[in-house]
Design an enzyme around this catalytic site. Structure first.
Site, PDB file in Angstrom:
ATOM      1  N   GLU A   1       0.981  -1.116  -0.085  1.00 22.96           N
ATOM      2  CA  GLU A   1       0.051  -0.056   0.042  1.00 22.96           C
ATOM      3  C   GLU A   1       0.895   0.979  -0.001  1.00 22.96           C
ATOM      4  OE1 GLU A   1      -3.592  -0.158   2.575  1.00 22.96           O
ATOM      5  OE2 GLU A   1      -2.986   1.808   3.428  1.00 22.96           O
TER       6      GLU A   1
ATOM      7  N   LYS B   1       3.458  14.132  -0.363  1.00 26.22           N
ATOM      8  CA  LYS B   1       2.824  15.589  -0.402  1.00 26.22           C
ATOM      9  C   LYS B   1       3.638  16.346  -1.564  1.00 26.22           C
ATOM     10  CE  LYS B   1       1.825  16.038   4.338  1.00 26.22           C
ATOM     11  NZ  LYS B   1       2.040  16.612   5.824  1.00 26.22           N
TER      12      LYS B   1
ATOM     13  N   ASP C   1     -13.182   8.888   7.318  1.00 24.21           N
ATOM     14  CA  ASP C   1     -13.371   9.384   8.904  1.00 24.21           C
ATOM     15  C   ASP C   1     -14.771   9.848   8.919  1.00 24.21           C
ATOM     16  OD1 ASP C   1     -10.646   9.173   9.279  1.00 24.21           O
ATOM     17  OD2 ASP C   1     -10.461  11.354   8.926  1.00 24.21           O
TER      18      ASP C   1
END
Length: 688
Positions: free
Chosen positions: A21, A26, A114
């Protein structure tokens, strides 16, 4: 365009397989370096498939799709795209599924994501805008079951759908019941009945809990788990602090024996890794000893790092034989031709000449730091000598990883190397994330409505009183580190005198042993060094009229470097090139290159600014009272995040940074020297 379940079914019944995975880096250079890493790992490790994560609410959607396309179409890896559904508009889900189909990605890991933020914050109905966003974002999706059902409705059997399972139970604030897999079972059954084809579990370290969980599923009265592939998730241990934080957030138990072993060597990442490799290899062996209904698989959460997972796979004999010229089913390589269209220049650079099917926007990816309030711990110390120039003839073995495989081997946190694919390793994939739940945030920090109230919070924290953590902390250590205690008085002076709220700092260190109980890190028989630095929020008026003129003055500027940014994205720094990198923690160890553990530079600072200011907003949304919420949002817009580095670190120089800052904070130096608008401009970032 293979389905994961088809590839598993094609394996011998007694075969082993694994998957890896990855998350979208960023930074753009990190993205490029991950592409090189993926190519190496595909060639040397040969996973059955790879997963690409998806940020909560679609915050990494552009980069997640871009990474999935690289994996599927350029590298030919069978790819599984994660997709969350809560906090996200249906049109984003539709677009992601459409793009996945065009790219040839036929595997989706359908996740709830979430909890819906406004639902979790329990906002009052009077806040109409936020309520409207809730309705728009969650008009159809509440649970992962809804997403599975929706994919099946829209695409039939085109996609192979995986779902998450939790061997130790799932826990979040919206479900305060005792954590247990029994509570989760109705939801898991619902996901499978809605059309899920395989299960991937949350990572765990209690292997007996997993084995009980799997056995329970196989014999469950519903019968839905009898033959479905169940793939246990494993998290390679890269670093002690990250391990503690991830297991805390995931409510994952670490067996006492393993925790005690790691605690004893917590300062030496190499030894932590070695113990972690041994622990995961033992977990794999114990799972392999359990009779399986078919091929036995393992899913690795790589954190975009290479060395440790490679060693685990090698020592567990999980790496399949190198395939012949024609690919066989036990390889992830998928040579199905893909439809391609024109590209633009940016895409050409990212994909090394492989055209893309669409133009992606350059949106920021998920933002997640790894820093503690006012001090650094081992979790931030990332060995980063810099990415090597890749040699196409290099063919590293797993037991002797090449330098391109290990140059950023230590976890890259807030102060790591922005060139690393692992920079800013996310523990979860929320766009902004406080170190606690909204209810805990209100309990820890209250609902402040004045600068004085915030200053009191920071002062109490620095003094070792409650709160033990702040919105910019990464852990809930009951006290500041011994290292921070050495500069506590300096930090309190900045906080109480000028309302300069410090969130990260370190003192100077000049060649102390790596085993030093306060400053030591890394292998024994080494020496460690540190430049002092401090990072803090400063009122905009103080920045323009006092602090910036002082730092720019000819008498001071040779002794320091600095960076500053605002919530609007405005940025400026001391007079250095944009490529300047400041090593502020490094070490010299026997038989090793110099290890640069902590660095500060423009790219990572800009990334952190986005998150640091995002946490102001997240804190505001935790507040029930409108006055507190509005005040915190005003603070976000009227402070500047400043990082100041002192270049003197040798004996006799270490106090110089603090003397300079005390002079400007307490004295009249710099006052009234900046009457014009320049640099960062106005608080909203506008100039002129």
């Amino acid at each position: 365009m293979a389905k994961i379940t088809d590839k598993i079914a094609a394996l011998p019944q007694d075969a082993n397989f694994f998957s890896l995975e990855f998350f979208p880096p960023k930074t753009q250079i990190g993205f490029s370096n991950l592409q090189d890493r993926l190519q190496r790992m595909a060639q040397t490790l040969r996973p059955l498939f790879v997963n690409v994560t998806w940020g909560a609410g679609g915050c990494t959607s552009s980069r997640s799709l871009e990474l999935a396309e690289i994996c599927q179409r350029q590298l030919g890896l069978t790819t599984c795209l994660h997709l969350t559904c809560t906090n996200m508009k249906r049109k984003v889900v539709d677009e992601a599924l459409r793009e996945a189909k065009i790219m040839g990605v036929r595997n989706i890991l359908a996740l709830r994501g979430d909890p819906p933020r406004e639902e979790e914050y329990r906002l009052d109905p009077e806040h109409g805008k936020e309520e409207e966003e809730v309705n728009e974002n969650n008009e159809q999706f509440v649970w992962a079951t809804d997403l599975v059902r929706y994919i099946r409705y829209k695409y039939g059997d085109f996609f192979c759908i995986g779902v998450a399972a939790y061997p130790e139970g799932h826990s979040d604030e919206s479900h305060p019941r005792e954590q247990s897999y029994e509570n989760d079972l109705p939801y898991l059954i619902g996901k499978v009945r809605a059309g899920a084809n395989f299960l991937v579990t949350q990572f765990f370290f209690d292997v007996h809990a997993y084995i009980r969980f799997e056995k329970m599923l196989r014999v469950h009265d519903s019968g839905v788990f009898r033959d479905i592939p169940i793939i246990p998730g494993l998290l390679p241990i890269q670093n002690y602090q990250i391990l503690k934080r991830t297991t805390k957030l995931a409510h994952c138990r670490i067996p006492p024996g393993l925790l005690e072993t790691l605690d004893q060597v917590r300062a030496d990442d190499e030894v932590v890794k070695r113990n972690g490799i041994d622990a995961l290899c033992e977990i794999i062996r114990e799972i392999q000893a359990v009779k399986s209904n078919g091929p036995r698989g393992f899913h690795f959460y790589t954190l975009n790092l290479e060395k440790v997972v490679g060693l685990i796979l090698e020592e567990s004999s999980l790496i399949p034989p190198e395939p012949p010229a024609v690919d066989e089913p036990d390889s992830a390589i998928d040579d199905t031709p893909a439809i391609i269209e024109g590209i633009d220049g940016t895409a050409q650079k990212i994909l090394n000449g492989i055209p893309k099917i669409r133009k992606f926007s350059d949106l920021p990816s998920s933002r997640r730091p790894s820093m503690t309030s006012n001090h650094l711990t081992a979790s931030h110390r990332s060995s980063s000598p810099g990415p090597p120039t890749l040699n196409p003839t290099t063919n590293p073995t797993i037991n002797t990883p090449s330098r391109e495989a290990t140059w950023d081997d230590f976890p890259n946190g807030r102060f790591g190397d922005a060139r690393s694919p692992a920079f800013g390793t996310p523990v979860s994939y929320s766009p902004y994330s406080l170190p606690c739940t909204p209810a805990q945030a209100r309990s820890l920090w209250g609902e402040p409505t004045s600068r004085a109230a915030i200053t009191t919070l920071f002062t109490n924290h620095l003094s070792g009183q409650a709160p033990t953590q702040l919105p910019w902390s990464d852990d809930s250590s009951p006290s500041l580190s011994p290292e921070t205690a050495l500069i506590r008085d300096h930090l309190i002076t900045l906080t109480t005198t000028r309302n300069w709220w410090t969130i990260a700092s370190q003192p100077a260190v000049d060649g102390l042993p790596s085993t030093d109980p306060t400053h030591g890190w890394g292998p024994a028989k080494g020496f460690v060094f540190q430049k002092p630095f401090v990072e803090f929020f400063c009122p905009y008026a103080d920045w323009t009229r006092r602090l910036r003129p002082y730092l720019q003055s000819s008498a001071i500027s040779p002794e320091i470097s600095w960076y500053a940014g605002t919530a609007s994205g405005a940025f400026e720094s001391s007079n250095e090139s944009r490529e300047a990198v400041h090593a502020v923690t490094w070490g010299s160890f026997l038989g090793k290159e110099i290890m640069t553990a902590t660095m500060v530079e423009e790219v990572s600072f800009r990334q952190w600014c986005e998150e640091a200011f995002g946490r102001w907003e997240e804190w505001a949304r935790c507040c029930r009272e409108g006055e507190a919420r509005g005040f915190l949002r005003r603070m976000r817009e009227t402070v500047v995040l400043v990082n100041v580095i002192g270049h003197g670190y040798m004996v006799g120089e270490g106090e110089r940074l603090w003397e300079l800052l005390r002079e400007v904070a307490v004295g009249e130096v710099g006052a009234g020297q900046a009457n014009g608008v320049d640099g960062l401009g106005t608080p909203d970032g506008k100039t002129g």
